[in-house]
Scaffold this active site. Structure first.
Site, PDB file in Angstrom:
ATOM      1  N   ASP A  83      41.343  14.830   8.027  1.00 67.08           N
ATOM      2  CA  ASP A  83      42.126  15.913   8.565  1.00 67.08           C
ATOM      3  C   ASP A  83      41.309  17.129   8.743  1.00 67.08           C
ATOM      4  O   ASP A  83      40.651  17.733   7.715  1.00 67.08           O
ATOM      5  CB  ASP A  83      43.227  16.395   7.451  1.00 67.08           C
ATOM      6  N   HIS A 138      37.394   9.589   4.368  1.00 67.59           N
ATOM      7  CA  HIS A 138      37.444   8.280   4.539  1.00 67.59           C
ATOM      8  C   HIS A 138      36.312   7.743   5.591  1.00 67.59           C
ATOM      9  O   HIS A 138      35.778   8.377   6.368  1.00 67.59           O
ATOM     10  CB  HIS A 138      38.732   7.748   5.193  1.00 67.59           C
ATOM     11  N   SER A 241      35.293  22.531   3.765  1.00 67.19           N
ATOM     12  CA  SER A 241      34.038  22.347   4.109  1.00 67.19           C
ATOM     13  C   SER A 241      33.998  21.604   5.619  1.00 67.19           C
ATOM     14  O   SER A 241      34.862  21.346   6.339  1.00 67.19           O
ATOM     15  CB  SER A 241      33.235  21.605   3.180  1.00 67.19           C
TER      16      SER A 241
END
Length: 270
Positions: A83, A138, A241
């Site tokens: 995200d 992911h 980050s």
């Protein structure tokens, strides 16, 4: 101002955050978590655990799992690994990547090595994770892990103001460079550390930082047969980050716009 960060004890502050984020005292972690949710408008209803008191620590909340039904994995070749918001995306020209308008840096500087032929004119995407975002990372596509490199460095913020004003910030910050063999060729996946990023970890090696090191560390996985499927958890950040994907020439074209908000699992190809 971005340049004020040169004066900050970046690693010391990040070590403090690492310890604070793991305090299990109920009063401390519950109150700080409530403040954080309000300050950054975190949508806790998406999380598998919705009750603040059920988290062991602030870090447990920060690296929370999302309800799988809310992040379906697209059938497209490449998905968003996180995200976040697209900071930059496009073609790689002669091993040069755009950091921000008017600022470029080299793949060699980013990975602390000579760039692979396959990615010298491939494509890239830089995605920023803000504090409110889901912070598990992911796999964007199926891949077999070849190697990983820990590169020590600074811990500048990676927000847009810093990226716009400090040259080569992604190649200066502490980072993990992961190489995967994919159906398209070698993909380079970079996890970039930042101020208050108290830890980076991967699903195959566990916690990488802290402790912080001043030496490059190389990990060879050629004989380990570590394979991750598209959508499998790759790693986690503590605090906001950036991740950078370097795709080989000939891979499906990334179809992204600067400023575009992404959800993990959605297609990033045309």
């Amino acid at each position: 101002m971005a340049f004020f960060q040169y004066l900050l004890p970046q690693h010391f502050l990040s070590r403090l955050m690492f310890r604070f984020a793991r305090i299990e005292n109920s009063w401390v972690k519950n109150n700080f978590t409530r403040w954080f949710i309000k300050q950054y408008q975190v949508n806790l209803s998406e999380a598998e655990i919705e009750n603040i008191e059920d988290f062991i620590s602030f870090n447990d909340f920060f690296t929370r799992a999302i309800k799988p039904s809310l992040r379906p994995i697209s059938e497209s070749d490449i998905i968003s690994p996180v995200d976040g918001v697209v900071s930059q995306s496009g073609k790689i020209y002669n091993s040069q990547i755009v950091q921000a308008k008017g600022r470029k840096y080299s793949i060699s500087a980013l990975i602390a090595d000579k760039p692979f032929k396959e990615i010298q004119n491939g494509s890239f995407a830089t995605i920023y994770l803000s504090p409110k975002d889901y912070h598990r990372i992911h796999m964007p596509c199926d891949g077999a892990l070849i190697s990983m490199k820990y590169i020590p460095g600074d811990l500048f913020s990676v927000n847009q103001n810093t990226v716009d004003n400090i040259d080569g910030v992604f190649a200066r910050n502490e980072r993990l460079v992961c190489l995967f063999e994919t159906d398209f060729g070698v993909m380079v996946f970079v996890l970039v550390g930042a101020i208050f990023v108290g830890s980076m970890q991967t699903s195959w090696e566990g916690l990488i930082t802290p402790p912080y090191s001043k030496a490059v560390k190389n990990y060879d996985y050629k004989d380990h047969q570590i394979k991750l499927l598209k959508g499998d958890e790759l790693g986690r950040f503590n605090m906001g980050s950036t991740v950078i994907m370097l795709m080989p020439e000939g891979s499906p074209e990334l179809n992204l716009e600067i400023g575009q908000a992404l959800k993990m699992g959605q297609s990033v190809t045309g």
